[in-house]
Motif scaffolding. Structure first.
Motif, mmCIF file in Angstrom:
data_model
loop_
_atom_site.group_PDB
_atom_site.id
_atom_site.type_symbol
_atom_site.label_atom_id
_atom_site.label_comp_id
_atom_site.label_asym_id
_atom_site.label_seq_id
_atom_site.Cartn_x
_atom_site.Cartn_y
_atom_site.Cartn_z
ATOM 1 N N ILE A 275 0.712 -1.092 -0.082
ATOM 2 C CA ILE A 275 -0.027 -0.299 0.011
ATOM 3 C C ILE A 275 1.107 1.206 0.129
ATOM 4 O O ILE A 275 0.537 2.163 -0.697
ATOM 5 N N LYS B 91 1.968 1.744 -3.684
ATOM 6 C CA LYS B 91 0.956 2.256 -4.338
ATOM 7 C C LYS B 91 0.495 3.896 -4.141
ATOM 8 O O LYS B 91 0.191 4.517 -5.183
ATOM 9 N N LYS C 293 0.602 7.037 -6.709
ATOM 10 C CA LYS C 293 -0.591 8.127 -6.867
ATOM 11 C C LYS C 293 0.039 9.398 -6.623
ATOM 12 O O LYS C 293 -0.566 10.458 -7.102
ATOM 13 N N ASN D 294 -6.195 -2.802 5.943
ATOM 14 C CA ASN D 294 -5.870 -3.544 4.626
ATOM 15 C C ASN D 294 -6.526 -4.731 4.498
ATOM 16 O O ASN D 294 -5.887 -5.803 4.493
ATOM 17 N N ASP E 143 -7.739 -0.846 -2.574
ATOM 18 C CA ASP E 143 -7.867 0.666 -2.771
ATOM 19 C C ASP E 143 -8.265 1.612 -1.717
ATOM 20 O O ASP E 143 -7.606 2.633 -1.714
ATOM 21 N N ASP E 144 -8.981 0.992 -0.852
ATOM 22 C CA ASP E 144 -9.499 1.684 0.324
ATOM 23 C C ASP E 144 -8.342 1.996 1.168
ATOM 24 O O ASP E 144 -8.211 3.185 1.655
ATOM 25 N N ILE F 106 -5.466 1.954 0.422
ATOM 26 C CA ILE F 106 -4.446 3.185 -0.413
ATOM 27 C C ILE F 106 -4.854 4.474 -0.181
ATOM 28 O O ILE F 106 -3.859 5.314 -0.029
ATOM 29 N N GLU F 107 -6.072 4.897 -0.395
ATOM 30 C CA GLU F 107 -6.644 6.213 -0.342
ATOM 31 C C GLU F 107 -6.623 6.722 1.214
ATOM 32 O O GLU F 107 -6.225 7.826 1.421
#
Length: 192
Positions: A19, A22, A26, A175, A181-182, A184-185
């Motif tokens: 995470i 990634k 971003k 995680n 994706d949650d 990571i955000e």
């Protein structure tokens, strides 16, 4: 002047490295350029240069005094990096050794790093066990779910103590399987 320094922690197999990588990708797209540093890699480079280990998984089996000395040297190197750019440090809050839990960020390392935020990445013990069993790139000791969950509890305790010692905030990021994706955000929101 020191840039922002965020420490991202988690037990082996929780996905903290994934995470963090990634999130860095971003953020770079948004023009926010963190340097991602793996604390264990810096420690490994120091230990390998002294012919103490041949691979990273041997690190946790070094005697505690040797681990402490190597931690301090790694902390100093990473602190110097934060003078040039914001840094996200990928590490473990605690290291499970044959003699017990060793703080991953003892006071002498925290004094060097002076982190702004400490992130603890977690999920269920079952999910971590399955991830470890599927990872053929590492040579990890087999642990049962209750042992993994104890380790996560020790990580939470240690992270809060680190926050008390430094004034850093502590954030827990979940995680969960199929919700990468949650996670990571959520990490990105901490890093901004």
């Amino acid at each position: 002047m020191k840039n922002r320094l965020v420490v991202v922690t988690g037990v082996p197999g929780v996905g903290g490295t994934t995470i963090t990588q990634k999130a860095m990708e971003k953020l770079k797209e948004e023009g926010i350029n963190y340097k991602m540093v793996n604390f264990g890699t810096v420690m490994f480079e120091v230990a390998k240069s002294e012919n103490l280990v041949e691979n990273r998984d041997q690190m946790r089996k070094l005697d505690p005094d040797t681990q402490k000395r190597i931690q301090k040297m790694a902390g100093r190197k990473i602190a110097e990096m934060a003078m040039d750019s914001p840094v996200a440090v990928d590490t473990h809050s605690t290291v499970k050794t044959p003699k017990g839990y060793l703080p991953g960020l003892p006071k002498w390392v925290l004094d060097e790093l002076n982190p702004d935020t400490i992130v603890v990445v977690e999920t269920t013990g079952d999910e971590i066990l399955m991830r470890r069993l599927g990872d053929e790139t590492r040579n990890r000791d087999l642990e049962m779910t209750n042992s993994i969950e104890e380790h996560q509890f020790m990580n939470r305790c240690a992270a809060m103590a680190y926050g008390v010692l430094t004034g850093a905030t502590v954030k827990i990021v979940k995680n969960k399987d199929k919700l990468l994706d949650d996670a990571i955000e959520e990490l990105i929101s901490v890093l901004k």
